[in-house]
Design a protein around this motif. Structure first.
Motif, PDB file in Angstrom:
ATOM      1  N   ASN A 147       0.769  -1.081   0.282  1.00 47.61           N
ATOM      2  CA  ASN A 147       0.024   0.152   0.288  1.00 47.61           C
ATOM      3  C   ASN A 147       0.829   1.213  -0.111  1.00 47.61           C
ATOM      4  OD1 ASN A 147      -2.466  -1.418  -0.277  1.00 47.61           O
ATOM      5  ND2 ASN A 147      -2.615  -1.451   2.181  1.00 47.61           N
ATOM      6  N   ARG A 148       1.891   1.200   0.884  1.00 47.27           N
ATOM      7  CA  ARG A 148       2.972   2.326   0.847  1.00 47.27           C
ATOM      8  C   ARG A 148       3.647   2.597  -0.384  1.00 47.27           C
ATOM      9  NH1 ARG A 148       4.577   0.126   5.868  1.00 47.27           N
ATOM     10  NH2 ARG A 148       6.377  -0.667   4.780  1.00 47.27           N
ATOM     11  N   LEU A 149       3.793   1.478  -1.198  1.00 42.73           N
ATOM     12  CA  LEU A 149       4.397   1.532  -2.542  1.00 42.73           C
ATOM     13  C   LEU A 149       3.488   2.183  -3.614  1.00 42.73           C
ATOM     14  CD1 LEU A 149       6.814  -1.628  -2.718  1.00 42.73           C
ATOM     15  CD2 LEU A 149       7.443   0.858  -2.496  1.00 42.73           C
ATOM     16  N   LEU A 150       2.323   1.567  -3.687  1.00 40.77           N
ATOM     17  CA  LEU A 150       1.196   1.804  -4.428  1.00 40.77           C
ATOM     18  C   LEU A 150       1.042   3.254  -4.238  1.00 40.77           C
ATOM     19  CD1 LEU A 150      -1.042  -1.219  -4.615  1.00 40.77           C
ATOM     20  CD2 LEU A 150       0.405  -0.380  -6.517  1.00 40.77           C
ATOM     21  N   GLY A 151       0.834   3.793  -3.088  1.00 47.35           N
ATOM     22  CA  GLY A 151       0.592   5.333  -2.737  1.00 47.35           C
ATOM     23  C   GLY A 151       1.751   6.317  -3.408  1.00 47.35           C
ATOM     24  N   THR A 152       2.726   5.839  -3.746  1.00 45.36           N
ATOM     25  CA  THR A 152       3.708   6.735  -4.480  1.00 45.36           C
ATOM     26  C   THR A 152       3.463   6.844  -5.886  1.00 45.36           C
ATOM     27  OG1 THR A 152       5.410   4.843  -5.162  1.00 45.36           O
ATOM     28  CG2 THR A 152       5.371   6.030  -3.001  1.00 45.36           C
ATOM     29  N   LEU A 153       2.749   6.060  -6.314  1.00 45.48           N
ATOM     30  CA  LEU A 153       2.259   6.083  -7.804  1.00 45.48           C
ATOM     31  C   LEU A 153       1.168   7.225  -8.191  1.00 45.48           C
ATOM     32  CD1 LEU A 153       1.783   2.417  -8.803  1.00 45.48           C
ATOM     33  CD2 LEU A 153       3.815   3.745  -9.112  1.00 45.48           C
ATOM     34  N   PRO A 154       1.214   7.702  -9.152  1.00 49.54           N
ATOM     35  CA  PRO A 154       0.123   8.639  -9.803  1.00 49.54           C
ATOM     36  C   PRO A 154      -1.281   7.869  -9.839  1.00 49.54           C
ATOM     37  CG  PRO A 154       2.050   8.907 -11.355  1.00 49.54           C
ATOM     38  CD  PRO A 154       1.981   7.895 -10.417  1.00 49.54           C
ATOM     39  N   PHE A 155      -2.328   8.720  -9.674  1.00 54.92           N
ATOM     40  CA  PHE A 155      -3.642   8.112  -9.689  1.00 54.92           C
ATOM     41  C   PHE A 155      -3.855   7.186 -10.774  1.00 54.92           C
ATOM     42  CE2 PHE A 155      -8.277   7.873 -10.538  1.00 54.92           C
ATOM     43  CZ  PHE A 155      -8.654   7.057  -9.458  1.00 54.92           C
TER      44      PHE A 155
END
Length: 180
Positions: free
Chosen positions: A124-132
């Motif tokens: 979730n932390r890693l995915l949170g760094t991606l653009p929407f």
């Protein structure tokens, strides 16, 4: 350059955030873990994802690790658990149940539960760094099991755009783990 004489030194180095120790562990165990994941997943790309997730989790949890068994046994158990979790997720996405014997349920130990929760939090932390848009396309692919054409249709974009965003997500996630 240090020379490591035993597994305890590698684990100690890992717990002390030594990237050299981590790389040595990775190189010593990657092939065996990949072969095991291939056997379970029956797909090389999925097997690579499983092994990558295990090593990412190992690095992100390095300071809290308490390995009470041989490192290889610990990693094998983590790969099995992660692979079975992936299979369960894939089955749920297909709205079909696999026979129970195809997906043995992992032992409900506190360590495995903690491993699972930390793996989810890390992802979730890693995915949170991606653009929407990239995060949405990646999630549709990896977590909902949609094919590239299905994602393109749902999002109103071309298949090439989907490929671009998946590639972008994988590059960014790989860069974030920074050690392979």
């Amino acid at each position: 350059m240090r020379l490591f004489t035993d597994e305890d030194q590698l684990i100690e180095g890992l717990c002390n955030s030594d990237p050299v120790s981590f790389r040595i562990i990775y190189r010593l165990h990657w092939k065996r873990l990949f072969d095991l994941a291939c056997h379970i997943m029956q797909d090389e790309a999925d097997a690579e994802d499983v092994v990558q997730d295990v090593f990412c989790s190992l690095w992100y949890r390095r300071e809290q690790l308490q390995i009470r068994t041989a490192l290889e046994n610990y990693l094998v158990k983590a790969v099995k658990y992660t692979a079975f979790f992936y299979l369960k997720m894939q089955a749920a996405r297909r709205n079909a149940t696999l026979p129970e014997e195809a997906i043995p349920s992992p032992v409900n130990s506190t360590e495995e539960s903690l491993f699972h929760k930390e793996l989810e939090a890390m992802m979730n932390r890693l995915l949170g760094t991606l653009p929407f848009k990239t995060r949405r396309i990646f999630s549709l692919s990896r977590f909902q099991g949609l094919s590239y054409p299905e994602i393109a249709n749902e999002m109103g974009v071309s298949v090439k755009t989907v490929e671009y965003h998946i590639s972008k997500a994988l590059r960014r996630l790989s860069a974030r783990r920074g050690l392979f």
